[in-house]
Design a protein around this motif. Structure first.
Motif, PDB file in Angstrom:
ATOM      1  N   TYR A 116       1.313  -1.320   0.370  1.00 58.56           N
ATOM      2  CA  TYR A 116      -0.330   0.085  -0.362  1.00 58.56           C
ATOM      3  C   TYR A 116       0.728   1.359  -0.184  1.00 58.56           C
ATOM      4  N   GLU A 117       0.329   2.303  -0.493  1.00 60.03           N
ATOM      5  CA  GLU A 117       1.422   3.257  -1.024  1.00 60.03           C
ATOM      6  C   GLU A 117      -0.063   4.928  -1.118  1.00 60.03           C
ATOM      7  N   SER A 118      -0.037   5.920  -0.460  1.00 64.86           N
ATOM      8  CA  SER A 118      -1.136   6.531  -0.344  1.00 64.86           C
ATOM      9  C   SER A 118      -0.191   7.269  -0.598  1.00 64.86           C
ATOM     10  N   THR A 119      -1.212   7.814  -1.508  1.00 63.62           N
ATOM     11  CA  THR A 119      -1.183   9.009  -2.574  1.00 63.62           C
ATOM     12  C   THR A 119      -1.396  10.663  -1.955  1.00 63.62           C
ATOM     13  N   GLY A 120      -1.808  10.932  -1.058  1.00 66.14           N
ATOM     14  CA  GLY A 120      -1.691  11.827  -0.735  1.00 66.14           C
ATOM     15  C   GLY A 120      -3.269  12.810  -0.656  1.00 66.14           C
ATOM     16  N   GLU A 121      -3.134  13.847  -0.285  1.00 65.45           N
ATOM     17  CA  GLU A 121      -4.942  14.754  -0.602  1.00 65.45           C
ATOM     18  C   GLU A 121      -4.893  14.853  -1.795  1.00 65.45           C
ATOM     19  N   ASP A 122      -4.455  14.338  -2.500  1.00 65.32           N
ATOM     20  CA  ASP A 122      -4.094  15.157  -4.499  1.00 65.32           C
ATOM     21  C   ASP A 122      -3.879  13.856  -5.291  1.00 65.32           C
ATOM     22  N   THR A 123      -4.808  13.249  -5.659  1.00 65.15           N
ATOM     23  CA  THR A 123      -4.143  12.152  -5.963  1.00 65.15           C
ATOM     24  C   THR A 123      -4.226  12.156  -7.182  1.00 65.15           C
ATOM     25  N   GLY A 124      -4.958  13.185  -8.196  1.00 68.34           N
ATOM     26  CA  GLY A 124      -4.184  13.311  -9.155  1.00 68.34           C
ATOM     27  C   GLY A 124      -2.892  13.851  -9.630  1.00 68.34           C
ATOM     28  N   ALA A 125      -2.548  14.685  -8.408  1.00 69.17           N
ATOM     29  CA  ALA A 125      -0.969  14.666  -8.868  1.00 69.17           C
ATOM     30  C   ALA A 125       0.044  13.435  -8.221  1.00 69.17           C
ATOM     31  N   TYR A 126      -0.770  13.293  -7.099  1.00 71.65           N
ATOM     32  CA  TYR A 126       0.414  11.589  -7.751  1.00 71.65           C
ATOM     33  C   TYR A 126       0.026  10.527  -8.637  1.00 71.65           C
ATOM     34  N   LEU A 127      -1.034  10.565  -9.292  1.00 70.56           N
ATOM     35  CA  LEU A 127      -0.788   9.619 -10.392  1.00 70.56           C
ATOM     36  C   LEU A 127      -0.378  10.270 -11.586  1.00 70.56           C
ATOM     37  N   GLY A 128      -0.932  11.818 -12.400  1.00 68.37           N
ATOM     38  CA  GLY A 128       0.040  12.594 -13.248  1.00 68.37           C
ATOM     39  C   GLY A 128       1.496  11.751 -13.781  1.00 68.37           C
ATOM     40  N   PRO A 129       1.793  11.905 -13.453  1.00 68.15           N
ATOM     41  CA  PRO A 129       3.482  11.632 -13.056  1.00 68.15           C
ATOM     42  C   PRO A 129       3.866  10.264 -13.257  1.00 68.15           C
ATOM     43  N   LYS A 130       2.903   9.126 -13.047  1.00 74.19           N
ATOM     44  CA  LYS A 130       3.093   8.052 -13.101  1.00 74.19           C
ATOM     45  C   LYS A 130       2.423   6.921 -14.382  1.00 74.19           C
ATOM     46  N   ILE A 131       1.265   7.954 -14.534  1.00 75.71           N
ATOM     47  CA  ILE A 131       0.726   7.782 -15.757  1.00 75.71           C
ATOM     48  C   ILE A 131       1.551   8.148 -16.784  1.00 75.71           C
ATOM     49  N   GLU A 132       2.370   9.216 -16.711  1.00 74.15           N
ATOM     50  CA  GLU A 132       3.367   9.680 -17.877  1.00 74.15           C
ATOM     51  C   GLU A 132       3.899   8.537 -17.794  1.00 74.15           C
ATOM     52  N   ALA A 133       4.820   8.392 -17.233  1.00 74.70           N
ATOM     53  CA  ALA A 133       5.929   7.230 -16.981  1.00 74.70           C
ATOM     54  C   ALA A 133       5.777   6.003 -17.059  1.00 74.70           C
ATOM     55  N   GLY A 134       4.194   5.881 -17.673  1.00 76.43           N
ATOM     56  CA  GLY A 134       4.274   4.840 -18.073  1.00 76.43           C
ATOM     57  C   GLY A 134       4.421   3.443 -16.581  1.00 76.43           C
TER      58      GLY A 134
END
Length: 435
Positions: free
Chosen positions: A75-93
């Motif tokens: 498990y990893e916490s995204t913090g309150e801004d889930t979009g800010a956490y996921l955006g770079p990870k999606i972009e990096a594949g």
């Protein structure tokens, strides 16, 4: 008319802090296709915003999947801004295998980016079996099911101090007219300020709007407004704004007057009721219980709650929540999604406290206290009339951005609710600009 779940009890006896922080153990496990231990060696990453007790309880739920399948789930916490956490990870594949999203709008956004994997096999079957059509549609885009509503928040509750009610000789109201015509007026006449407002936190004002609108205009209009199939200048919107002015327009009904109402944030507004005793009531969701406890109240005794009163024929049931989605096609991902959608997994979490499920197969007695049992039952009994938080379904620039859109317009309207038509026009302009 839907029977009032809490009728006859006055307010529900909200049982202790177990509603939010209990940690009694419950047997995990779910029946999925595949044998025990058949995912040994498989490693999966799950990301969600939860920390603290919520994280501990969710990882206990995940432990049931690990025990059953042999997989290792991190498990990893995204913090309150889930979009800010996921955006770079999606972009990096490199996205997590499963992410838990706090807004349905993000499901649509990531589906449009081809960043999500549709549910299939056991996961699709579990969603179909355990959730009503409304909840299935909430996590679907263009007919493809992506999401499972994993954790719900009940947003149709008004919290109050029973000693203030006793002093004024009033009871919890069942209708808006009772609230504004009897309860609040009698409290005020007794020298007790009726409401603490959380207006500096704009999302609380959208929640006020949503409850009044759903009860007054009905579920069909609510859905049309979400989809912007009707304009925000529609008579139904103006009528809701006029209704809100029944409370928002009475300066002496709000702690600190109009300026105090606009400047007070959440959870300070909760402490104004239960710590400082500056007001008798505060509107917000089930999670107020934690803030009330922090303010020194005992939930179920000195802090109690009643359902948001009916403005129209039925009392509203507005729900927020978190939606689990698959973001990879790795082995075990669909099995994990099926597990998360199962009554077994969610019954485990229900027993740990601080949790509500929209899964229709989770029994009321799975919850550790009467308060949460009743909240869960109101969600299920509302059936097709329950609705997800409107501001979390519209584009975030309109529904969930500081200083913009609904937050800004409703804050201005709280300052001066004399022009509902003008406020509706501003809402329409902001909604159009966000599309």
């Amino acid at each position: 008319m839907r029977e009032h779940m809490w009728r006859g009890r006055g307010a529900l006896a909200v049982t202790a802090a177990a509603a939010l922080v209990a940690a009694s153990a419950c047997s995990p496990g779910a029946t999925q296709s595949g044998g025990a231990g058949d995912l040994a060696g498989v490693e999966l990453l799950v990301a969600a915003k939860w920390t603290g007790v919520e994280q501990e309880n969710f990882t206990e739920v995940l432990a049931g999947f690990e025990e059953e399948t042999g997989a290792t789930v991190t498990y990893e916490s995204t913090g309150e801004d889930t979009g800010a956490y996921l955006g770079p990870k999606i972009e990096a594949g490199e996205p997590p295998d499963v992410a838990v999203l706090p807004q349905p709008g993000l499901v649509r956004e990531y589906a449009a980016q081809d960043a999500l994997v549709p549910l299939s096999g056991d996961a699709a079957s579990a969603l179909e079996k355990n959730y009503t059509g409304y909840w299935r549609d909430l996590g679907s885009v263009d007919g493809d099911a992506y999401g499972v509503l994993l954790k719900a928040a009940h947003k149709s509750i008004i919290w109050y101090r029973p000693d203030a009610f006793d002093q004024a000789g009033v009871s919890p109201p069942e209708t808006w007219d009772d609230l504004t015509g009897t309860t609040a007026g009698t409290l005020s006449d007794a020298g007790i300020t009726p409401f603490a407002m959380c207006g500096a936190s704009g999302w609380t004002l959208t929640d006020w709007f949503e409850n009044v609108y759903l009860s007054q205009a009905g579920p069909e209009k609510y859905d049309q407004l979400v989809a912007h199939e009707i304009p925000w200048t529609d008579d139904s919107v103006v009528q809701t704004l006029e209704t809100l002015a029944d409370v928002w327009g009475k300066e002496d009904w709000m702690a600190g007057g109009t300026e105090g109402a606009v400047q007070t944030d959440f959870p300070t507004c909760v402490s104004q009721v239960f710590g400082q005793e500056q007001a008798a009531m505060v509107y917000e969701a089930d999670f107020v219980a934690a803030s009330a406890q922090e303010a020194g109240a005992t939930v179920g005794e000195t802090a109690q709650a009643f359902p948001f009163p009916a403005v129209g024929e039925d009392a509203p049931v507005v729900v927020g929540g978190d939606i689990a989605v698959a973001m990879s096609e790795a082995e075990g991902v669909q099995r994990l999604m099926a597990y998360l959608a199962s009554p077994e997994a969610q019954t485990t979490w229900a027993g740990l406290g601080g949790y509500l499920s929209a899964n229709s197969q989770v029994e009321a007695d799975a919850y550790p206290d009467e308060f949460t049992q009743t909240l869960a039952q109101t969600i299920l009994e509302a059936g097709d009339d329950v609705r997800y938080d409107l501001s979390d379904q519209v584009p975030s620039q309109f529904g969930a951005t500081e200083g913009k859109g609904m937050w800004a317009v409703l804050q201005d309207y709280l300052r001066d609710p004399s022009d509902p038509e003008g406020a509706a026009e501003k809402l329409e302009q902001a909604a159009s600009n966000a599309e």
